[in-house]
Design an enzyme around this catalytic site. Structure first.
Site, PDB file in Angstrom:
ATOM      1  CB  SER A  97      -0.796   0.148   1.404  1.00  0.00           C
ATOM      2  OG  SER A  97      -1.563   1.260   1.335  1.00  0.00           O
ATOM      3  CE1 TYR A 103      -4.628  -2.307   4.084  1.00  0.00           C
ATOM      4  CE2 TYR A 103      -3.875   0.034   3.695  1.00  0.00           C
ATOM      5  CZ  TYR A 103      -4.232  -1.356   3.263  1.00  0.00           C
ATOM      6  OH  TYR A 103      -4.306  -1.504   1.775  1.00  0.00           O
ATOM      7  CE  LYS A 111      -2.133  -4.403   2.805  1.00  0.00           C
ATOM      8  NZ  LYS A 111      -2.267  -5.525   1.844  1.00  0.00           N
TER       9      LYS A 111
END
Length: 255
Positions: free
Chosen positions: A147, A160, A164
């Site tokens: 990401s 998150y 990532k």
């Protein structure tokens, strides 16, 4: 995107919808056979399977946060396809949890969930699939879905972004250790792209601001990201092993 088909055997995790579905479709259109993994969305995974060109594709369901279930998913996929040549680690969670407004108990639980799904499941699937590739001989490919948030920051989704970033680092470590076996490992780092999960945000008040992040004035489509994944898994992309490919429409430029 048309690449020479090698009739490869491909496992795509989290392929019931969104990017996972687009990735599965890209490989199938390329003449490869795909194992469509799902966690809980069996019906949507069936829709993905039905949408794939060609034949020989299969469904495999399982909770990847359970190491035994992850092993069963890989065994099931390899058994149905006759082996695994390509693994795409796409399964992930991304739940909102800004630090100032998240109670501690919820914070702890969400961090554990993000680490279990986004990082540990990716590591475990990579281990299982890579050993299959090593035993088969002939090399292979692992492509991780990372990401832009790993570099840009995710204030509302910190676990998150952190997991990532760890996925990117994992991919680079595996690229070095697996190269002697002819296995190339790379990651993509997408910015915002249009899927069912974010359709409400794009259609709502914040949609204009999200699109304005890119000088192109739009977000990506899932097939655009899938095309890059397909290329990184191709024979031509071996020298890209260890790369983290930015796919964000110039919305965040790393130096």
């Amino acid at each position: 995107m048309n690449l020479p088909s090698t009739g490869r055997r491909v496992l795509v995790s989290g392929a019931s919808r969104g990017l996972g579905r687009a990735v599965a479709q890209a490989f199938a259109a390329n003449g490869d056979r795909v194992a469509v993994h799902f966690g809980s969305r069996a019906d949507e995974a069936g829709e993905t399977l039905a949408s794939l060109e060609g034949g020989g594709h299969v469904l495999t369901g399982g909770d990847l946060t359970d190491p035994a279930e992850a092993a069963r998913v890989v065994d099931e996929a390899a058994g149905a396809l006759g082996g695994i040549d390509v693994l795409v680690n796409n399964a992930a969670v991304n739940e909102r949890h800004p630090l100032p407004g998240t109670p501690y108990e919820e914070w702890v639980a969400l961090w554990q969930r993000h680490v279990s799904v986004n990082l540990l499941a990716t590591a475990n699937l990579s281990h299982l699939a890579a050993h299959r590739m090593i035993d088969q001989g002939g090399g292979g490919r692992i492509v991780n879905i990372g990401s832009r948030g790993a570099f840009r920051g995710e204030p509302d989704h910190p676990a998150y972004g952190a997991t990532k970033a760890a996925v990117h680092a994992l991919g680079q470590s595996l690229a070095v250790s697996l190269a002697p076996y002819g296995i190339a490992v790379a990651s993509v780092a997408p910015g915002f792209f249009d899927t069912e999960r974010v359709a409400g945000r794009l259609a709502g008040p914040e949609g204009e601001g999200i699109r304005a992040q890119s000088p192109f004035g739009r977000v990506a489509t899932a097939p655009e990201i899938a095309a890059a994944v397909l290329w990184l898994a191709s024979p031509a992309a071996e020298w890209s092993s260890g790369a983290v490919l930015d796919l964000n429409g110039a919305s965040h430029l790393r130096t």
